[in-house]
Design a protein around this motif. Structure first.
Motif: not given
Length: 223
Positions: A22-30, A38-44, A125-130
């Motif tokens: 989770d940490f790595a995904v949000v960091l890279r997305t940000s 990044a906020l959308c990936s956190a919501l996902g 944002p949609l792809r990041a959420f997914r």
């Protein structure tokens, strides 16, 4: 109920801040796609916790943990997905090799600074959420942890489903605060992180972490 809630919150904080996919995904997305994605990936990721919480509340997680084949199949799918994310991060880092970098702030055809850092790996944002959702849904350990941990904090006589969902909501809120804080912190330091050399190193680091996590899950499943 109050003491159980406080006890679970303390344990959930430790689970939330532990480094992981989770940490790595949000960091890279940000880093690659900005604060909003990044906020959308956190919501996902939070939505994935809700999925596992609902599954645990109705007993599906127990069925999954009882079926070794189903559990291993889901773990393999999760491992492959993490490794794919890691490969994408390393590919993005390779595109930022010194010979192929544009000068900082220079975009194509005179575009603004942000165009200069955009690349094919930039997520909507949609792809990041997914991506965040799949990272959690394809991780059966989340469901197993919920199934083994949550019952310990459900007081005798309390409604099981309602209390389970309450505890999951606490974990989701903590996760959103933590991962959202990471996204905002990276955004505030964007001037540093948008430097090509820094971005390349961070892409290499997060890609390596995701690949290692996926490989570790795969090796553990094969045993």
């Amino acid at each position: 109920m109050f003491s159980s809630l406080m006890g679970f919150t303390a344990v959930a904080v430790l689970l939330t801040v532990s480094p992981g996919p989770d940490f790595a995904v949000v960091l890279r997305t940000s880093l690659g796609s900005g604060r909003r994605a990044a906020l959308c990936s956190a919501l996902g990721i939070a939505a994935g916790c809700v999925v596992w919480g609902l599954a645990g509340a109705v007993g599906l997680t127990a069925m999954l943990s009882a079926s070794r084949t189903a559990y291993d199949a889901l773990r393999v799918a999760g491992a492959l997905y993490l490794m794919w994310l890691g490969f994408q991060a390393l590919r993005s880092a390779r595109r930022r090799t010194p010979g192929g970098e544009r000068p900082e702030g220079a975009g194509p055809e005179g575009a603004g600074p942000e165009s200069g850092i955009a690349d094919a790996g930039r997520q909507s944002p949609l792809r990041a959420f997914r991506t965040g959702l799949l990272t959690n849904v394809l991780n059966p350990k989340v469901g197993v942890v919920y199934m083994s941990l949550l019952p310990q904090f459900i007081p005798h006589g309390a409604p099981v489903v309602a209390t389970t969902l309450l505890l999951v909501a606490v974990h989701v809120l903590l996760g959103l605060l933590w991962l959202g804080g990471i996204a905002l912190a990276v955004h505030r330091a964007r001037a540093l992180f948008q430097r090509p050399r820094v971005r390349r190193r961070l892409d290499q680091a997060t890609g390596g972490v995701l690949l290692a996590l996926g490989a570790a899950v795969g090796v553990e499943t094969a045993r």
